[in-house]
Design a protein around this motif. Structure first.
Motif, PDB file in Angstrom:
ATOM      1  N   VAL A   1       0.581  -1.149   0.076  1.00  0.00           N
ATOM      2  CA  VAL A   1       0.047   0.076  -0.046  1.00  0.00           C
ATOM      3  C   VAL A   1       1.116   1.337   0.095  1.00  0.00           C
ATOM      4  CG1 VAL A   1      -2.033   1.391   1.137  1.00  0.00           C
ATOM      5  CG2 VAL A   1      -2.082  -1.235   1.348  1.00  0.00           C
ATOM      6  N   VAL A   2       1.636   1.383   1.040  1.00  0.00           N
ATOM      7  CA  VAL A   2       2.771   2.462   0.883  1.00  0.00           C
ATOM      8  C   VAL A   2       3.877   1.931   0.433  1.00  0.00           C
ATOM      9  CG1 VAL A   2       3.770   4.211   2.446  1.00  0.00           C
ATOM     10  CG2 VAL A   2       1.548   3.644   2.988  1.00  0.00           C
ATOM     11  N   SER A   3       4.333   1.825  -0.749  1.00  0.00           N
ATOM     12  CA  SER A   3       4.988   1.217  -1.489  1.00  0.00           C
ATOM     13  C   SER A   3       6.432   1.816  -1.938  1.00  0.00           C
ATOM     14  CB  SER A   3       4.534   0.668  -2.657  1.00  0.00           C
ATOM     15  OG  SER A   3       5.406  -0.391  -3.594  1.00  0.00           O
ATOM     16  N   THR A   4       7.633   1.112  -1.414  1.00  0.00           N
ATOM     17  CA  THR A   4       8.888   1.338  -2.228  1.00  0.00           C
ATOM     18  C   THR A   4       9.165   0.384  -3.312  1.00  0.00           C
ATOM     19  OG1 THR A   4       9.886   0.070  -0.576  1.00  0.00           O
ATOM     20  CG2 THR A   4       9.548   2.356  -0.102  1.00  0.00           C
TER      21      THR A   4
ATOM     22  N   SER B   1      -4.511   7.240  -9.157  1.00  0.00           N
ATOM     23  CA  SER B   1      -4.136   6.727 -10.359  1.00  0.00           C
ATOM     24  C   SER B   1      -3.269   5.721 -10.318  1.00  0.00           C
ATOM     25  CB  SER B   1      -2.832   7.733 -10.607  1.00  0.00           C
ATOM     26  OG  SER B   1      -3.450   9.172 -11.108  1.00  0.00           O
ATOM     27  N   HIS B   2      -2.693   4.900  -8.968  1.00  0.00           N
ATOM     28  CA  HIS B   2      -1.995   4.101  -8.774  1.00  0.00           C
ATOM     29  C   HIS B   2      -2.552   2.947  -7.789  1.00  0.00           C
ATOM     30  CE1 HIS B   2       1.055   6.114 -11.309  1.00  0.00           C
ATOM     31  NE2 HIS B   2       1.067   6.977 -10.374  1.00  0.00           N
ATOM     32  N   GLY B   3      -3.711   3.341  -7.220  1.00  0.00           N
ATOM     33  CA  GLY B   3      -4.537   2.453  -6.129  1.00  0.00           C
ATOM     34  C   GLY B   3      -3.475   2.315  -5.100  1.00  0.00           C
ATOM     35  N   ARG B   4      -2.583   3.095  -4.730  1.00  0.00           N
ATOM     36  CA  ARG B   4      -1.788   3.169  -3.455  1.00  0.00           C
ATOM     37  C   ARG B   4      -0.649   4.316  -3.414  1.00  0.00           C
ATOM     38  NH1 ARG B   4       0.488  -0.597  -7.030  1.00  0.00           N
ATOM     39  NH2 ARG B   4      -0.553  -2.334  -6.046  1.00  0.00           N
ATOM     40  N   LEU B   5      -0.382   4.903  -2.339  1.00  0.00           N
ATOM     41  CA  LEU B   5       0.772   5.893  -2.188  1.00  0.00           C
ATOM     42  C   LEU B   5       1.959   5.137  -2.447  1.00  0.00           C
ATOM     43  CD1 LEU B   5      -0.800   7.901   1.061  1.00  0.00           C
ATOM     44  CD2 LEU B   5      -0.816   8.162  -1.360  1.00  0.00           C
ATOM     45  N   ILE B   6       2.881   5.969  -3.351  1.00  0.00           N
ATOM     46  CA  ILE B   6       4.193   5.513  -3.706  1.00  0.00           C
ATOM     47  C   ILE B   6       5.116   6.514  -3.239  1.00  0.00           C
ATOM     48  CG2 ILE B   6       5.539   4.462  -5.741  1.00  0.00           C
ATOM     49  CD1 ILE B   6       2.796   3.984  -6.929  1.00  0.00           C
ATOM     50  N   TRP B   7       5.945   6.028  -2.207  1.00  0.00           N
ATOM     51  CA  TRP B   7       6.755   6.924  -1.535  1.00  0.00           C
ATOM     52  C   TRP B   7       7.802   7.854  -2.510  1.00  0.00           C
ATOM     53  CZ3 TRP B   7      11.920   8.052  -1.148  1.00  0.00           C
ATOM     54  CH2 TRP B   7      12.152   9.012  -0.248  1.00  0.00           C
ATOM     55  N   ASN B   8       8.408   6.886  -3.302  1.00  0.00           N
ATOM     56  CA  ASN B   8       9.453   7.281  -4.072  1.00  0.00           C
ATOM     57  C   ASN B   8       8.989   7.399  -5.408  1.00  0.00           C
ATOM     58  OD1 ASN B   8       9.471   4.823  -4.118  1.00  0.00           O
ATOM     59  ND2 ASN B   8      11.350   4.300  -3.190  1.00  0.00           N
TER      60      ASN B   8
ATOM     61  N   GLN C   1      -6.510   7.109   4.089  1.00  0.00           N
ATOM     62  CA  GLN C   1      -7.039   8.232   3.520  1.00  0.00           C
ATOM     63  C   GLN C   1      -7.466   8.954   4.749  1.00  0.00           C
ATOM     64  OE1 GLN C   1      -6.495   9.853   0.771  1.00  0.00           O
ATOM     65  NE2 GLN C   1      -5.498   7.878   0.348  1.00  0.00           N
ATOM     66  N   VAL C   2      -7.899   8.483   5.850  1.00  0.00           N
ATOM     67  CA  VAL C   2      -8.312   9.150   7.000  1.00  0.00           C
ATOM     68  C   VAL C   2      -6.986   9.418   7.822  1.00  0.00           C
ATOM     69  CG1 VAL C   2      -9.346   8.942   9.573  1.00  0.00           C
ATOM     70  CG2 VAL C   2     -10.335   7.913   7.491  1.00  0.00           C
ATOM     71  N   VAL C   3      -5.928   8.756   7.829  1.00  0.00           N
ATOM     72  CA  VAL C   3      -4.586   9.150   8.233  1.00  0.00           C
ATOM     73  C   VAL C   3      -4.258  10.328   7.426  1.00  0.00           C
ATOM     74  CG1 VAL C   3      -2.222   8.369   8.761  1.00  0.00           C
ATOM     75  CG2 VAL C   3      -4.192   6.701   9.039  1.00  0.00           C
ATOM     76  N   VAL C   4      -4.195  10.261   6.152  1.00  0.00           N
ATOM     77  CA  VAL C   4      -3.548  11.199   5.350  1.00  0.00           C
ATOM     78  C   VAL C   4      -4.530  12.673   5.586  1.00  0.00           C
ATOM     79  CG1 VAL C   4      -3.623  12.232   2.937  1.00  0.00           C
ATOM     80  CG2 VAL C   4      -3.065  10.017   3.393  1.00  0.00           C
TER      81      VAL C   4
END
Length: 635
Positions: free
Chosen positions: A27-30, A301-308, A496-499
């Motif tokens: 989900v929070v992907s590297t 767009s990507h279905g997840r937050l992507i850190w980098n 999204q609640v955390v964001v």
């Protein structure tokens, strides 16, 4: 895949069981980065995605070189002295520290929240990094909002507002032309009020010059007086009447600084937090809304937050911005009178301040203490098949070289702008400006005023400045989210609640900077976070890595990465030195901050995030000890 040597062992989270150990990272992907070359670790390991991942680190460093703190440090301590110390600080501290952060991230396949879990007593270091990163994001968004105000005025107004004056009630009036000699203009590098000039002023000043300690920018006249052929010339400059009774802020009394302190940030010496500067409040809300929208857009767009997930084309912005700044300042410089004679003033205080600033900036432009390099290392693990990336060493060196070059270009442009801004008369008081940084913004506004091109250059320069701060704030927010989800994996399902909660909390805290006196609070917090918190966290990291680095597993993986070059010997030698250097940085900056020019009440308030960072470690260690004790009793 790099070949193993005889001593090599698997990393703490082996390549084969990575997915079972770190499912939350989907989900929070590297590892799943759009456009990367088999980034998930399966199939052939190409170089396109790996280079994009490394470019993300370079983009962050490049934008950090544009920040006001970098330019202010160079001008305050002397440009060439600063650059000289910066090169040494990068080679001796920042570059090897980046090595260790990236290596630890690769070896543990973890970001800041889990990289130190092997040491329960220092497990709270990830929380400290998260808190530090959030405060830096708040500061960056505020400065981006200030820059955005300049962009709006540059686009909308037929007459740039920093070419005329306003009183404290924001009523405009035309500046007064005053005759100031080149001698009196060199009295002090930082001018706060103009006073009234009488006919004997310059003569009195000349008589006292043989004992004067005053400098102008990073120059001063020779102690033994002026050369016989020195020719005193008089210039007409535009001055405003507003001035402050205290030694802060750096109100130079010219329209550019009048606009910044009187109108943009509404600084008042009554330090009233209850009175808001509404244009700045609206600008802050606008900036934070953009941050939120970008995070939502990435999720959609990507279905997840992507850190980098950083676009490589962003790297062009700092270079273009720097070149335009240098060209703009040079155009002004060629039209300057040639009467001023300048020599460098280098004393013990200047050398000590220059060393401290250079060490601080070396860490700053390498994003030390923010946790970004740990996460980069985690992502790079996918390209080393569970071990440390053998291609990192050479890249790390030339990345640091590019950042040094870009820092030199940016600070060189700021130094030329300082020469353009050379006439700043004042009373004879000396003001310590080693910790103030945002006076760079009005200096830029004065520098970009080039007749018919003023609106265009002002728009470009301040747009670049706003983008740099916004990009750093955006990556800082994602780093904090990455760390939060590492500590509490279940929060991924309420992403999204955390964001939303994080954005709203940060935006609410940033509104403190939009109050009367908020600029002094902002600069106080920024000076504490970069001067004390940053080296303190780096020192904690180094103490933690002492245990990790000395382990057989870590050394065997280091050997894989360095066995074909001399880097292993260099790293081993640096490991003995850089903890001591980091401690020296902390002591030097703490000493410098005891005489900072910001109001003391704000310096005390600015200690709050530092205290929070310090408390993270014992509180987390206590929680871990309680959990361990409780689990033992259950058994």
């Amino acid at each position: 895949m790099a070949s193993r040597n005889a001593n090599s062992r698997d990393t703490i989270l082996m390549y084969d069981n990575r997915d079972t150990q770190s499912q939350w990272s989907v989900v929070v992907s590297t590892s799943h980065i759009p456009g990367m070359d088999n980034a998930a670790g399966s199939g052939s390991h190409g170089t396109a995605g790996r280079h994009r991942l490394r470019c993300a680190s370079l983009v962050l460093g490049a934008f950090l070189t544009m920040h006001c703190r970098v330019a202010a440090s160079a001008l305050t301590g002397g440009f060439f002295l600063f650059i000289m110390f910066l090169v040494a600080a990068t080679a001796g501290l920042a570059n090897p520290l980046r090595h260790f952060e990236v290596y630890l991230g690769q070896w543990s396949i973890s970001g800041p929240g889990r990289a130190f879990r092997i040491l329960p007593i220092l497990d709270g270091l990830g929380i400290a990094i998260c808190l530090n990163t959030l405060v830096r994001a708040i500061n960056c968004c505020t400065i981006a909002a200030i820059s955005t105000i300049y962009v709006v005025y540059s686009i909308s107004d037929s007459k740039l507002p920093f070419t005329h004056c306003r009183d404290f009630d924001l009523k405009p009036y035309d500046p007064i032309l005053k005759d100031v000699s080149s001698v009196s203009s060199k009295e002090s590098r930082f001018s706060l009020s103009i006073g009234e000039f009488d006919e004997d002023y310059n003569e009195k000043y000349i008589d006292d010059m043989h004992t004067s300690e005053f400098g102008w920018r990073n120059f001063s006249v020779l102690r033994f007086g002026f050369p016989k052929h020195y020719r005193k010339e008089t210039y007409k400059i535009q001055m405003c009447n507003e001035k402050y009774g205290s030694g802060y802020p750096t109100l130079y009394s010219t329209p550019a600084y009048n606009f910044f302190y009187v109108e943009v940030v509404s600084y008042r010496t009554d330090y009233n937090f209850g009175q808001f500067n509404m244009p700045l409040v609206l600008s802050l809300i606008f900036i934070w809304t953009i941050m939120w929208a970008l995070l939502i857009a990435e999720r959609v767009s990507h279905g997840r937050l992507i850190w980098n997930n950083v676009y490589t084309w962003l790297l062009a912005i700092p270079w273009i911005w720097s070149v335009l700044l240098v060209i703009t300042a040079f155009i002004h410089l060629v039209s300057m009178p040639k009467s001023l004679r300048k020599v460098y003033r280098i004393g013990v205080k200047e050398i000590m301040a220059g060393i401290a600033d250079a060490l601080e900036i070396a860490l700053y432009i390498h994003s030390a203490s923010s946790g970004t390099e740990l996460i980069h290392g985690k992502g790079l693990n996918h390209y080393a098949n569970g071990h440390i990336d053998p291609h990192l060493n050479g890249e790390n060196v030339w990345h640091s070289g590019l950042l040094l070059l870009l820092t030199g270009l940016n600070t060189g442009g700021a130094a030329l702008c300082a020469l353009v801004d050379y006439i700043q008369p004042n009373t004879k008081a000396v003001y310590n400006m080693y910790e103030s940084t945002l006076w760079i913004i009005p200096m830029y506004s004065k520098c970009v005023s080039i007749n018919n091109y003023s609106h265009f250059m002002s728009t470009v320069v301040f747009s670049g400045l706003a983008i740099s701060y916004m990009t750093v704030a955006y990556l800082s927010l994602k780093t904090a989210l990455h760390t939060i989800f590492e500590y509490k994996v279940k929060l991924v399902f309420a992403e999204q609640v955390v964001v939303a909660a994080l954005i709203l909390c940060c935006m609410s805290l940033s509104l403190l900077y939009a109050t009367t006196g908020g600029i002094a609070l902002l600069e106080s917090v920024d000076s504490i976070m970069t001067g004390l918190t940053m080296p303190l966290i780096c020192l904690f990291e180094l103490v933690a890595m002492i245990y990790v680095y000395r382990s057989h597993d870590f050394i065997s993986d280091m050997n894989i990465a360095t066995e074909e070059n001399a880097c292993s010997n260099r790293i081993d030698a640096q490991w003995q030195i850089i903890p001591f250097i980091t401690f020296v940085v902390l002591v030097m900056k703490a000493t410098a901050l005891t005489s900072a020019e910001m109001p003391q009440v704000f310096m005390y308030l600015a200690l709050a995030p530092l205290i929070g960072v310090i408390l993270c470690l014992p509180i987390r260690a206590g929680v871990n000890a309680y959990k361990f004790y409780k689990s033992q009793n259950v058994r």
